[in-house]
Structures are given as C-alpha cells and as structure tokens.
Design a protein around this motif. Structure first.
Motif, PDB file in Angstrom:
ATOM      1  N   ASN A 103       0.833  -1.198   0.000  1.00  0.00           N
ATOM      2  CA  ASN A 103       0.000   0.000   0.000  1.00  0.00           C
ATOM      3  C   ASN A 103       0.863   1.242   0.000  1.00  0.00           C
ATOM      4  O   ASN A 103       1.886   1.285   0.698  1.00  0.00           O
TER       5      ASN A 103
ATOM      6  N   ASP B  59       2.928  -4.861   4.432  1.00  0.00           N
ATOM      7  CA  ASP B  59       2.249  -4.273   3.274  1.00  0.00           C
ATOM      8  C   ASP B  59       2.111  -2.752   3.404  1.00  0.00           C
ATOM      9  O   ASP B  59       1.625  -2.095   2.474  1.00  0.00           O
ATOM     10  N   HIS B  60       2.565  -2.184   4.544  1.00  0.00           N
ATOM     11  CA  HIS B  60       2.524  -0.733   4.741  1.00  0.00           C
ATOM     12  C   HIS B  60       3.905  -0.133   5.021  1.00  0.00           C
ATOM     13  O   HIS B  60       4.166   1.016   4.676  1.00  0.00           O
TER      14      HIS B  60
ATOM     15  N   ASP C 191      -7.136  -0.961   7.323  1.00  0.00           N
ATOM     16  CA  ASP C 191      -6.571  -1.789   8.388  1.00  0.00           C
ATOM     17  C   ASP C 191      -7.188  -1.470   9.750  1.00  0.00           C
ATOM     18  O   ASP C 191      -6.510  -1.032  10.679  1.00  0.00           O
TER      19      ASP C 191
ATOM     20  N   HIS D 256      -9.945  -6.439   9.660  1.00  0.00           N
ATOM     21  CA  HIS D 256     -10.166  -5.549   8.508  1.00  0.00           C
ATOM     22  C   HIS D 256     -11.663  -5.282   8.312  1.00  0.00           C
ATOM     23  O   HIS D 256     -12.495  -6.117   8.665  1.00  0.00           O
TER      24      HIS D 256
ATOM     25  N   HIS E 279      -7.608  -1.649  -0.310  1.00  0.00           N
ATOM     26  CA  HIS E 279      -7.247  -2.845   0.476  1.00  0.00           C
ATOM     27  C   HIS E 279      -8.252  -3.976   0.222  1.00  0.00           C
ATOM     28  O   HIS E 279      -8.639  -4.705   1.149  1.00  0.00           O
TER      29      HIS E 279
HETATM   30 ZN   LIG Z   1      -2.713  -3.837   5.324  1.00  0.00          ZN
END
Ligand SMILES: [Zn+2]
Ligand SMILES: [Zn+2]
Length: 255
Positions: free
Chosen positions: A13, A60-61, A140, A188, A213
């Motif tokens: 992301n 992922d961040h 998230d 999530h 996402h």
């Molecule tokens: Zn994430």
C-alpha cells in the motif's frame, strides 16, 4: 490538494498526497525501487516528496519506508509502538506521532487517528491542506469506533478499506485462525462495514470515495461496487476501486 494511490492491497500500500508541488507519502509497502518507479510514473519529482507517514508495522505498509526515506533523506513519521516494532526509535529520520496530535508538513496538516487493528499502535490519517480541503485515508481496522467516525467527519474525499465479503471469507482459502483474525474487531473492514462508515460520515461536501485494500481471495470487485454504490449514492460502475498493481488516477479536491 490532490492524491492518488500507488497501489493498494495485502501485497502493498502507498498513497501520494500533493499540495502546491510538495508531496507526502502515506505508507510504503513496496520495495524502494518499485516506489521510486511509481513516484516517477506519477509525475512527482523525488525532491518534491517531503515526508512519509506510516500507519503501522505490517509489511504491506512499512516494508519500503526506511530504505526509501534514507535514500531521499526525508523524515518518516510513525507512532512509538510502530517505531519500536520496526526498530526505528534510534533512527535520526524517525519522528514520533501521537494520536490526535496534528503534524504540519509541506502546507498540509496530518492528523493521526488511532484505530482497532492487530498491530502495536496503529494509526490512520486525515490530511488537511492549507486551503481547508480534507482527505481521509482509512484502512486496516476491524471495527468502527465512535472516535474513528468522529475524526473522519467533514472530509471532501475518502480512501477507505473494503477488505472482504464475510461469506466469501467464511468459505475462502484462509485457515480458520486467519479467517477469525481478518473478521475480528482488530482485523479488517468488510464491504458492509465500509458502507456503514460512509453512511455515518457522509455530508454534502464529500465529493469522492474510493475503496481500497480489497482482498484478492475473499472479495469480489463487483460486490464491493454494489455494496458501496448504495452508500455513496452513485451507480456501481462509478465507484472507484483501487488495485494492487496499478496506480489510480489523481483525484483533485479543488471544487
Ligand atoms: Zn494492510
Ligand atoms: Zn495491517
């Protein structure tokens, strides 16, 4: 102010926010080389990037943050909990974020908002330009708290997580423990929770909502568009859906 996603999903992301030819980055979940390529493709000179903000330590961040910021010699902002997990607390470019305490960078004000997610001190961000335009970036989180809803009021644009469809998640390929994690209060947002969020913060000034996402295994993009179209008040084909491997177009918040 304008913004665009450089990619969104469980494999990475990053979102670029620009105002007066200066830019901020929210998350960098891609390798440095990919990030530098995407910045160039986005038409942002590397020298225009003034700072990066990190939501939480999940790869992922946070994966590309340190290396990218060292390369560009720009500060990266993260909570103490995130910094401790990433071993950044002694790093000269790290700046500590505190929930609800705004930070001024590049004629923009970034307000961190604490969210319920299974990380050590996860934050999401509301960014306001010097001319008063407000962008809310929210992903998230497993549930909506009244603090989150109140913090994202009066936004002119939102980029919000629509991660999974509960039925697809329940019948999907994830092992039971991971399924429970994703669906839990610290996991999530489902499509329905995303729609609920939009309904709760919607006001006449909200001009743009994009969904990000989106799970590649536990969701269906048509379903996301259907569920969100009703909440946004547009037709399903007009709901902007972010993707993992492609950048979105710029969205301007000037009108
Ligand atoms: Zn994430
Ligand atoms: Zn996460």
């Amino acid at each position: 102010m304008r913004f665009r996603s450089l990619g969104s999903g469980s494999r990475g992301n990053a979102t670029l926010v620009e105002f007066n030819a200066q830019a901020l980055l929210i998350d960098s979940g891609f390798a440095r080389r990919t990030m530098l390529q995407r910045l160039t493709e986005a038409g942002v000179e590397h020298g225009a990037l003034k700072a990066a903000f990190v939501t939480h330590e999940h790869s992922d961040h946070a994966k590309g943050i340190q290396s990218l910021c060292e390369h560009l010699n720009i500060p990266f902002y993260a909570s103490f909990g995130t910094a401790r997990r990433m071993e950044w607390t002694g790093h000269s470019l790290w700046r500590c974020l505190v929930s609800d305490k705004p930070v001024d960078v590049a004629s923009m004000q970034v307000t961190p908002v604490v969210v319920p997610h299974d990380a050590h001190e996860p934050l999401q961000f509301v960014i306001q330009s010097a001319e008063g335009r407000r962008l809310g970036i929210l992903s998230d989180l497993g549930s909506l708290t009244s603090h989150v809803v109140n913090s994202y009021r009066d936004c002119h644009a939102l980029q919000v997580e629509a991660n999974h469809d509960p039925v697809m998640l329940a019948n999907g390929p994830y092992p039971p423990s991971l399924r429970a994690r994703v669906a839990g209060a610290y996991g999530h947002l489902s499509n329905e929770q995303c729609a609920d969020f939009i309904r709760r913060v919607k006001w006449p000034g909200l001009k743009h909502v994009s969904a990000g996402h989106i799970s590649e295994k536990n969701n269906d993009r048509n379903l996301v568009a259907q569920v969100l179209a009703e909440a946004i008040g547009c037709s399903p084909q007009d709901v902007p859906l972010l993707s993992q491997d492609e950048m979105s177009d710029w969205v301007a918040l000037n009108d």
